[in-house]
Design a protein around this motif. Structure first.
Motif, short mmCIF file in Angstrom:
data_model
loop_
_atom_site.label_atom_id
_atom_site.label_comp_id
_atom_site.label_asym_id
_atom_site.label_seq_id
_atom_site.Cartn_x
_atom_site.Cartn_y
_atom_site.Cartn_z
N PHE A 1 -6.96 -2.75 -2.73
CA PHE A 1 -6.63 -2.44 -1.34
C PHE A 1 -7.80 -1.74 -0.66
O PHE A 1 -8.69 -1.21 -1.33
CB PHE A 1 -5.39 -1.53 -1.26
N ASN A 2 -7.76 -1.71 0.65
CA ASN A 2 -8.74 -0.98 1.43
C ASN A 2 -8.64 0.50 1.02
O ASN A 2 -7.58 1.09 1.11
CB ASN A 2 -8.45 -1.14 2.93
N SER A 3 -9.74 1.05 0.57
CA SER A 3 -9.70 2.43 0.09
C SER A 3 -10.33 3.40 1.07
O SER A 3 -10.85 4.44 0.68
CB SER A 3 -10.36 2.54 -1.28
N VAL B 1 0.84 -1.21 0.00
CA VAL B 1 0.00 0.00 0.00
C VAL B 1 0.87 1.25 0.00
O VAL B 1 0.63 2.19 -0.77
CB VAL B 1 -0.97 0.02 1.21
N ARG C 1 -2.47 6.88 6.75
CA ARG C 1 -1.39 6.14 7.40
C ARG C 1 -0.19 5.98 6.45
O ARG C 1 0.96 6.14 6.85
CB ARG C 1 -1.87 4.78 7.91
N THR D 1 -6.48 4.50 5.65
CA THR D 1 -5.43 3.71 4.98
C THR D 1 -4.48 4.63 4.23
O THR D 1 -3.26 4.50 4.32
CB THR D 1 -6.06 2.69 4.00
#
Length: 164
Positions: free
Chosen positions: A68-70, A39, A77, A74
């Motif tokens: 990926f987690n959107s 990520v 970070r 996220t």
């Protein structure tokens, strides 16, 4: 600063920027025993895709597309990590990020920002930094960090104005 390294000047090899940024990041993280997760690497690559500063919400769709987690945390970070490692800079006036051209050393955080095409480049100028420090010292001020954002019109946009 070498003219070939300046995004809005002729001779700039943008693909070299991306490749070099990713290589530098991998090397720097390995040397500092930090993890450049997939990520984080993707966020860095997205930031280097153009020399236009990107905000966190500009990055979200590409993360989702890559599987990926959107969610905003996220991205934030990943951006926090990249900024802590000196791999990206935050341009406060735009609330956006650009890649750092020289992550191996402390930067003065000076930027030239085109108000037309929105390209931004890091300004590596010891003379500017010294002038700020000298002016501050003259009034008894001790500089801890400096952030300078200069808005203007890049050579490409100036050239376009001449051709209109």
């Amino acid at each position: 600063m070498n003219n070939a390294d300046v995004a809005f000047l002729p001779g700039h090899d943008h693909s070299r920027c991306i490749t070099q940024a990713l290589q530098d990041a991998a090397e720097l993280c390995r040397g500092r025993q930090q993890r450049l997760t997939p990520v984080r690497e993707l966020v860095l690559k997205l930031i280097w895709q153009s020399h236009k500063p990107l905000g966190a919400y500009d990055i979200l769709p590409a993360l989702a597309e890559a599987g990926f987690n959107s969610a905003p945390p996220t991205v934030y970070r990943a951006l926090d990590f990249l900024q802590e490692q000196g791999l990206v800079h935050r341009i406060a006036s735009l609330n956006a990020f650009i890649g750092c051209s020289h992550p191996e050393h402390h930067c003065n955080n000076s930027f030239l920002i085109c108000t037309r095409c929105h390209s931004a480049v890091e300004l590596e100028s010891e003379a500017v930094s010294e002038a700020i420090k000298a002016s501050a010292n003259a009034v008894g001020f001790s500089v801890l960090s400096e952030i300078l954002e200069v808005a203007g019109i890049c050579p490409n946009c100036q050239q376009e104005d001449k051709t209109l």
